[in-house]
Write a protein that holds these residues in place. Sequence first.
Motif, PDB file in Angstrom:
ATOM      1  N   ASP A  74     -21.032 -33.732  43.368  1.00  0.00           N
ATOM      2  CA  ASP A  74     -21.636 -33.235  44.724  1.00  0.00           C
ATOM      3  C   ASP A  74     -22.262 -32.136  44.652  1.00  0.00           C
ATOM      4  OD1 ASP A  74     -18.978 -32.392  43.968  1.00  0.00           O
ATOM      5  OD2 ASP A  74     -18.856 -31.534  45.993  1.00  0.00           O
ATOM      6  N   LEU A  75     -22.134 -31.450  43.485  1.00  0.00           N
ATOM      7  CA  LEU A  75     -22.732 -30.215  43.702  1.00  0.00           C
ATOM      8  C   LEU A  75     -24.176 -30.064  43.341  1.00  0.00           C
ATOM      9  CD1 LEU A  75     -20.720 -27.550  41.174  1.00  0.00           C
ATOM     10  CD2 LEU A  75     -20.623 -27.770  43.715  1.00  0.00           C
ATOM     11  N   PRO A  76     -24.889 -29.069  44.182  1.00  0.00           N
ATOM     12  CA  PRO A  76     -26.459 -29.063  43.799  1.00  0.00           C
ATOM     13  C   PRO A  76     -26.715 -29.012  42.359  1.00  0.00           C
ATOM     14  CG  PRO A  76     -25.727 -27.379  45.430  1.00  0.00           C
ATOM     15  CD  PRO A  76     -24.322 -28.082  44.911  1.00  0.00           C
ATOM     16  N   GLY A  77     -26.057 -28.210  41.690  1.00  0.00           N
ATOM     17  CA  GLY A  77     -26.471 -27.843  40.257  1.00  0.00           C
ATOM     18  C   GLY A  77     -26.101 -28.760  39.163  1.00  0.00           C
ATOM     19  N   ALA A  78     -25.265 -29.865  39.898  1.00  0.00           N
ATOM     20  CA  ALA A  78     -24.844 -30.859  38.823  1.00  0.00           C
ATOM     21  C   ALA A  78     -26.176 -31.722  38.196  1.00  0.00           C
ATOM     22  CB  ALA A  78     -24.141 -32.124  39.652  1.00  0.00           C
ATOM     23  N   GLU A  79     -25.779 -31.975  36.837  1.00  0.00           N
ATOM     24  CA  GLU A  79     -26.992 -32.770  36.066  1.00  0.00           C
ATOM     25  C   GLU A  79     -26.065 -33.830  35.157  1.00  0.00           C
ATOM     26  OE1 GLU A  79     -30.106 -30.020  34.389  1.00  0.00           O
ATOM     27  OE2 GLU A  79     -28.257 -28.630  34.279  1.00  0.00           O
ATOM     28  N   PRO A  80     -25.513 -34.554  35.767  1.00  0.00           N
ATOM     29  CA  PRO A  80     -24.577 -35.824  34.969  1.00  0.00           C
ATOM     30  C   PRO A  80     -25.530 -36.445  33.917  1.00  0.00           C
ATOM     31  CG  PRO A  80     -24.976 -36.454  37.247  1.00  0.00           C
ATOM     32  CD  PRO A  80     -25.640 -34.998  37.410  1.00  0.00           C
ATOM     33  N   GLU A  81     -27.018 -36.704  34.031  1.00  0.00           N
ATOM     34  CA  GLU A  81     -27.292 -37.134  32.705  1.00  0.00           C
ATOM     35  C   GLU A  81     -27.360 -36.217  31.673  1.00  0.00           C
ATOM     36  OE1 GLU A  81     -28.647 -36.996  35.809  1.00  0.00           O
ATOM     37  OE2 GLU A  81     -28.311 -39.204  36.580  1.00  0.00           O
ATOM     38  N   ARG A  82     -27.899 -34.946  32.143  1.00  0.00           N
ATOM     39  CA  ARG A  82     -28.032 -33.936  30.864  1.00  0.00           C
ATOM     40  C   ARG A  82     -26.502 -33.981  30.283  1.00  0.00           C
ATOM     41  NH1 ARG A  82     -26.443 -29.297  29.785  1.00  0.00           N
ATOM     42  NH2 ARG A  82     -25.724 -28.638  31.971  1.00  0.00           N
ATOM     43  N   VAL A  83     -25.626 -33.951  31.019  1.00  0.00           N
ATOM     44  CA  VAL A  83     -24.076 -33.511  30.643  1.00  0.00           C
ATOM     45  C   VAL A  83     -23.614 -34.941  29.691  1.00  0.00           C
ATOM     46  CG1 VAL A  83     -21.689 -33.237  31.275  1.00  0.00           C
ATOM     47  CG2 VAL A  83     -23.548 -31.856  32.308  1.00  0.00           C
ATOM     48  N   CYS A  84     -23.982 -36.054  30.079  1.00  0.00           N
ATOM     49  CA  CYS A  84     -23.775 -37.140  29.324  1.00  0.00           C
ATOM     50  C   CYS A  84     -24.154 -37.098  28.119  1.00  0.00           C
ATOM     51  CB  CYS A  84     -24.305 -38.567  30.264  1.00  0.00           C
ATOM     52  SG  CYS A  84     -23.161 -39.085  31.271  1.00  0.00           S
ATOM     53  N   ARG A  85     -25.629 -36.862  28.096  1.00  0.00           N
ATOM     54  CA  ARG A  85     -26.272 -36.732  26.689  1.00  0.00           C
ATOM     55  C   ARG A  85     -25.463 -35.793  25.703  1.00  0.00           C
ATOM     56  NH1 ARG A  85     -31.038 -36.172  29.233  1.00  0.00           N
ATOM     57  NH2 ARG A  85     -31.241 -33.853  28.942  1.00  0.00           N
ATOM     58  N   GLU A  86     -25.109 -34.658  26.384  1.00  0.00           N
ATOM     59  CA  GLU A  86     -24.437 -33.523  25.752  1.00  0.00           C
ATOM     60  C   GLU A  86     -23.218 -34.130  25.045  1.00  0.00           C
ATOM     61  OE1 GLU A  86     -24.758 -29.299  27.315  1.00  0.00           O
ATOM     62  OE2 GLU A  86     -22.555 -29.515  27.245  1.00  0.00           O
ATOM     63  N   ILE A  87     -22.306 -34.690  25.852  1.00  0.00           N
ATOM     64  CA  ILE A  87     -20.946 -35.600  25.484  1.00  0.00           C
ATOM     65  C   ILE A  87     -21.437 -36.411  24.386  1.00  0.00           C
ATOM     66  CG2 ILE A  87     -19.187 -37.077  25.926  1.00  0.00           C
ATOM     67  CD1 ILE A  87     -19.601 -36.097  28.871  1.00  0.00           C
TER      68      ILE A  87
ATOM     69  N   GLY B   9     -21.028 -28.604  31.779  1.00  0.00           N
ATOM     70  CA  GLY B   9     -21.162 -29.203  30.589  1.00  0.00           C
ATOM     71  C   GLY B   9     -19.854 -28.979  29.859  1.00  0.00           C
ATOM     72  N   VAL B  10     -19.903 -29.541  28.542  1.00  0.00           N
ATOM     73  CA  VAL B  10     -18.816 -29.464  27.571  1.00  0.00           C
ATOM     74  C   VAL B  10     -18.368 -27.861  27.254  1.00  0.00           C
ATOM     75  CG1 VAL B  10     -17.952 -30.009  25.204  1.00  0.00           C
ATOM     76  CG2 VAL B  10     -19.396 -31.549  26.638  1.00  0.00           C
ATOM     77  N   GLU B  11     -17.342 -27.734  27.060  1.00  0.00           N
ATOM     78  CA  GLU B  11     -16.683 -26.413  26.601  1.00  0.00           C
ATOM     79  C   GLU B  11     -15.905 -26.445  25.365  1.00  0.00           C
ATOM     80  OE1 GLU B  11     -15.553 -24.018  29.886  1.00  0.00           O
ATOM     81  OE2 GLU B  11     -16.992 -24.799  31.155  1.00  0.00           O
ATOM     82  N   ALA B  12     -15.660 -25.209  24.734  1.00  0.00           N
ATOM     83  CA  ALA B  12     -14.879 -25.115  23.735  1.00  0.00           C
ATOM     84  C   ALA B  12     -13.679 -26.053  23.740  1.00  0.00           C
ATOM     85  CB  ALA B  12     -14.635 -23.811  23.198  1.00  0.00           C
ATOM     86  N   GLN B  13     -12.730 -25.867  24.960  1.00  0.00           N
ATOM     87  CA  GLN B  13     -11.463 -26.448  24.998  1.00  0.00           C
ATOM     88  C   GLN B  13     -11.680 -27.933  25.124  1.00  0.00           C
ATOM     89  OE1 GLN B  13     -12.971 -23.959  27.010  1.00  0.00           O
ATOM     90  NE2 GLN B  13     -11.340 -22.791  27.779  1.00  0.00           N
TER      91      GLN B  13
ATOM     92  N   ASP C 157     -19.538 -42.564  23.703  1.00  0.00           N
ATOM     93  CA  ASP C 157     -20.454 -43.541  24.169  1.00  0.00           C
ATOM     94  C   ASP C 157     -20.375 -43.194  25.969  1.00  0.00           C
ATOM     95  OD1 ASP C 157     -22.080 -45.145  25.286  1.00  0.00           O
ATOM     96  OD2 ASP C 157     -20.816 -47.046  24.955  1.00  0.00           O
ATOM     97  N   CYS C 158     -21.705 -42.792  26.357  1.00  0.00           N
ATOM     98  CA  CYS C 158     -21.228 -42.425  27.856  1.00  0.00           C
ATOM     99  C   CYS C 158     -21.880 -43.266  28.708  1.00  0.00           C
ATOM    100  CB  CYS C 158     -21.924 -40.955  28.080  1.00  0.00           C
ATOM    101  SG  CYS C 158     -20.583 -39.564  27.799  1.00  0.00           S
ATOM    102  N   SER C 159     -22.016 -44.558  28.400  1.00  0.00           N
ATOM    103  CA  SER C 159     -23.010 -45.423  29.167  1.00  0.00           C
ATOM    104  C   SER C 159     -21.922 -45.872  30.434  1.00  0.00           C
ATOM    105  CB  SER C 159     -23.293 -46.773  28.177  1.00  0.00           C
ATOM    106  OG  SER C 159     -22.324 -47.174  27.524  1.00  0.00           O
ATOM    107  N   ASP C 160     -20.835 -45.754  30.153  1.00  0.00           N
ATOM    108  CA  ASP C 160     -19.784 -46.292  31.147  1.00  0.00           C
ATOM    109  C   ASP C 160     -19.174 -44.906  31.932  1.00  0.00           C
ATOM    110  OD1 ASP C 160     -20.315 -48.850  30.343  1.00  0.00           O
ATOM    111  OD2 ASP C 160     -18.557 -49.022  29.208  1.00  0.00           O
ATOM    112  N   ALA C 161     -19.704 -44.012  31.511  1.00  0.00           N
ATOM    113  CA  ALA C 161     -19.071 -42.880  32.478  1.00  0.00           C
ATOM    114  C   ALA C 161     -19.060 -42.924  33.841  1.00  0.00           C
ATOM    115  CB  ALA C 161     -19.962 -41.380  31.798  1.00  0.00           C
ATOM    116  N   ILE C 162     -18.006 -42.536  34.353  1.00  0.00           N
ATOM    117  CA  ILE C 162     -17.773 -42.669  35.849  1.00  0.00           C
ATOM    118  C   ILE C 162     -18.318 -41.330  36.417  1.00  0.00           C
ATOM    119  CG2 ILE C 162     -16.027 -42.746  37.673  1.00  0.00           C
ATOM    120  CD1 ILE C 162     -14.522 -44.412  35.419  1.00  0.00           C
ATOM    121  N   TYR C 163     -19.113 -41.324  37.381  1.00  0.00           N
ATOM    122  CA  TYR C 163     -19.522 -40.045  38.048  1.00  0.00           C
ATOM    123  C   TYR C 163     -18.472 -39.965  39.347  1.00  0.00           C
ATOM    124  CZ  TYR C 163     -24.066 -40.193  35.824  1.00  0.00           C
ATOM    125  OH  TYR C 163     -24.820 -40.065  34.842  1.00  0.00           O
ATOM    126  N   CYS C 164     -17.872 -38.637  39.392  1.00  0.00           N
ATOM    127  CA  CYS C 164     -17.068 -38.793  40.493  1.00  0.00           C
ATOM    128  C   CYS C 164     -17.285 -37.245  41.266  1.00  0.00           C
ATOM    129  CB  CYS C 164     -15.625 -39.023  39.903  1.00  0.00           C
ATOM    130  SG  CYS C 164     -14.707 -37.503  39.597  1.00  0.00           S
TER     131      CYS C 164
END
Lengths: 463, 676
Positions: B210-223, B183-187, B230-237
């Motif tokens: 690719d990480l088992p702990g990855a939660e892209p949707e949650r992180v998108c919401r967080e961003i 997720g998002v960090e201070a920096q 707007d994270c609707s176009d966020a690229i997953y990589c």
Amino acid sequence: MLLRSAYAPLLSSAQRLSLSTVTNSLTHQQCPQPVRQNAPLLLELPKLPPASAYVHLPFCRKRCHYCDFPIIALGSSSSHDDDPRISSYVDTLCREITATKLPSSSSFPPLETVFLGGGTPSLVPPRLVSSVLDALSDKFGLCGDAEISMEMDPGTFNEAAMRELMSLGVNRVSLGVQSFQAELLRSCGRAHGVDEIFEAVEIVKTCGVENWSVDLISSLPHQTPAMWEESLQLTVAAGPTHVSVYDLQVEQDTKFGVLYTPGEFPLPSENQSADFYKMASTMLGNAGYEHYEISSYCKSGYRCKHNSTYWKNKPFYAFGLGSASHISGVRFSRPRRLKDYVNYVQDLENGAVDTRSDGIVENKDLAMDVTMLSLRTSDGLDLKSFREAFGDSILVSMLEVYRPYLESGLVICLDEQRRDVAADEVVVSSSLNEKLAYLRLSDPDGFLLSNELIALAFGVISP
Amino acid sequence: MAAAIPEFYPPKLVLAPKYLSHRSHATNLSSCSSYFSSTKPQFQLLRKNYSSAGEFRVLHNIKRHSLKVSCRATGAGVQPKGAPPSPAEIESAIRAGKDRLLKMTGTVETREMKEQFLDNMDLERERGITIKLQAARMRYVHNNEPYVLNLIDTPGHVDFSYEVSRSLAACEGALLVVDASQGVEAQTLANVYLALENNLEIIPVLNKIDLPGAEPERVCREIEEVVGLDCSDAIYCSAKEGIGITEILSAIVQKVPPPPDTAERPLRALIFDSYYDAYRGVIVYFRLIDGCIKRGDRILFMASGKDYYADEVGFLSPNQLQVDRLNAGEVGYLSASIRSVADARVGDTITHYSRKAEESLPGYKEVTPMVFCGLFPVDADQFHELRDALEKLQLNDSALKFEPETSSAMGFGFRCGFLGLLHMEIVQERLEREYNLSLITTAPSVVYRVTCTSGDIVECSNPSLLPEAGNRRLIEEPYVKIEMLTPKDYIGALMELAQDRRGEFKEIKFITEIRASLLYELPLAEMVGDFFDQLKSRSKGYASMEYSFIGYRESDLIKLDIQINGEPVEPLSTIVHKDKAYAVGRALTQKLKELIPRQMFKVPIQACIGAKVIASEALSAIRKDVLAKCYGGDISRKKKLLKKQAEGKKRMKAIGKVDVPQEAFMAVLKLEKEVL
């Protein structure tokens, strides 16, 4: 009694000498030591031909728990008179003596001191001791009044043996008592008990050995101040002319080294151990013994002459397993393992080894040797000779470094009459006070910190 | 096709460039990387970058690395014109990410590829950080049109925030790379705000999917919630697996606008990096904003006022490739026999000597050292070598300041100023590693501002030079504002940490249900030291932070002196807050008692404020050190021991008549971890 003991050694050595070659007996009388007038004494002294010999007789019944000397344990069988290990060792030893190349100078003096150390030399049958002394006498000659010391352990000799040794010329006995408490003797692995100590003292006295020493060790495991006090009292009561008080050094690779850590139970604490040292100094001092070296005390006139050659940085021969000689300024240690030693003697006979080498010893090293050795003694460092040999500036720096300790009394400066020179008079406007003659460590506080203090001097000599 | 050039500016510190060549360029990519190797070993990335600006205007902390990408397209054979640049921040596997981008675009041949291609200093590879900025030009064909992308990889650490801010200011776009598992960090926040401030096109990228702990949707919401992007176009990589790389490149080309064509205006080029080359002098990396530059032009550095002839101009592909001329929008380098990087500082504007631009580009600043420490050679003979080494490093690092310092205890050395602790550590390490010096570093300190009774204001970074108590009216110390982002479980622990460090609580915000932002103001002196380590250890590595300088404030500070055997020991003096003086004094005297060997006399060790003793310990005297052993005539071993003992004494410094080992002078440093 007094007369007899005074003459006996002379008579017996004369007797023995008469058996040996005549040529050598001629050389005893004159003991001239050629000293070149122009060279500083301290630089010349180590290069003179030796007049002392150390002989290592490494046999023991068993190894004591504190001991890391090169010894050969024989086991506890009752008699070692015919032990082939001893006779073959003595044979090798005599071969070493015979094969030793004499110093290059044309005239060399007969021996003035011989020290038979060990090990337990008293385990060596007198007839073999005789052959060692003969070999020495044949090779170097022996002064008629030479001091011949022998280390002897309680329980390893009887009156007859003592008398026989005396007849061979042994005139100083160093008795390995170590402690007067049975439990301490046991715990440090000594092969004798307290009764044997009293027997040995009795023998020495009965035989009329005039000059004899008791060796004691302080800071043994489980040793209490009361025990140490008792040992000192009994020693004084026995009335030896000399007492050596050693402080237990826990060496690695000894049983004690494995079991104990210095300063930790059951060894006494550092404070306790310092107190033991002070107690010896006080009690022996009160009993009329002079504390003439860090671990040596004697009645007036009975300093160990042989050991004095060490403290004065004089040369000496050494023979036998692991022994260290000091010839022509070079210190050389023989192999500590018997097999290596035998090979060494073989090489020596074949001319493959020459311990006379005129190794070049740096003045710096010489100055360190002189300092570390003479500061062990109550005589201290002879400042005039030191200055003559190594220069003024090094001495000034050394005294500067010592200044705080001159003030606190750990180090003492003395004038020619051995009177104290006050700390603030030692260095006057950055040059030495002309009155200064000697520098010594105080007894007991300075002696107790001698390592630290000598290390300070080393720092000045070799910055 | 024309393409515009966007550029980014990276920070300083040195490195020899090694770049591959290329023909046309259309895109500039810049990435901001950070320091301190990651807590997540599988990525080997950076953990934090915090930058402060106060002196430095903005602060931004970048967790891991950020990649700022700008790109522009060029028609074949045509000089590039405007193209879309995009700065971005790649949160996580930036190392891998940058490598991927280079490979994907064929910039670097596979056989030349090694991990972390752009970090070519040993120190960088070891720590997984970028110390020295790197730039690489990449060619990318999109819809049959060739584009050139420039990737600028910059350090992201707070110490270098000024350079980072310059590089961001020059970018047209940026990639916001967020770790999908963390997720998002201070920096991240700080850098995003900086990018937004510069009107950069931001492309959100979620890495490590690719990480088992990855939660892209949650992180998108967080961003979306935290950053408002707007994270609707966020690229997953996944840079590690090579997923999403093409999408990133396409997004750059499509979204990042080309730079405007201003080739006719008077030359203005923004310096984003420079380094010293032993043969050619300073090599300057710059972004052409207006006009064009040709080989042989007489150029002027507007801030330093120095002028030179450009012997060589070229672009970075990523190896330096000489050309005759560079136009507005392009990224390039020049060499002009410049003797020191101080003449061509980051942020300065290059213009023509004969046709000067009216105004320099905004934002130039002289960087000011914030943290100071004394550097002394362990072996006094190395003093001259140390000076030479510092001079050489300074050629490359204009932020490094030093002046000779003499200390009774440590002898001759230098008091050095650094941008921050990391900068200090790096300089120290490079001195030891590259110049083979063995150094003693005194405890780092900050610059105090002392108002004297006479009304004079004195700046003081060396406790031993602090004016006497009687002559001081007040002491001010630098303060920073610090923002910590943390999972809510660690809020208590972090508040306690900040409170212990004299922090003044400002604000707490829950940015999501489980993550909070803590705002504190605290003295910089309390940050200098192990604050960051403490933050990480108290939050099990999950919290992040960033800070910015907010000015000087009056504090109740006193000078704590140490006396050993009655002699004051200057290098051990510290400036501490009055409330902490007792604790520090006690701890320091205890520590010294452990570190100083016993002497032949009793040694009192005291901590004093003025003449008042506030803590005291006594080192007892050695009672016995004697070898009373029968050793016959064999003195060799004994002598060896005494020599060793004498050697031991030589390695110590004599304070009065007490021998003090070097480590004792480091006691203050060690102390911080224990008491402060």
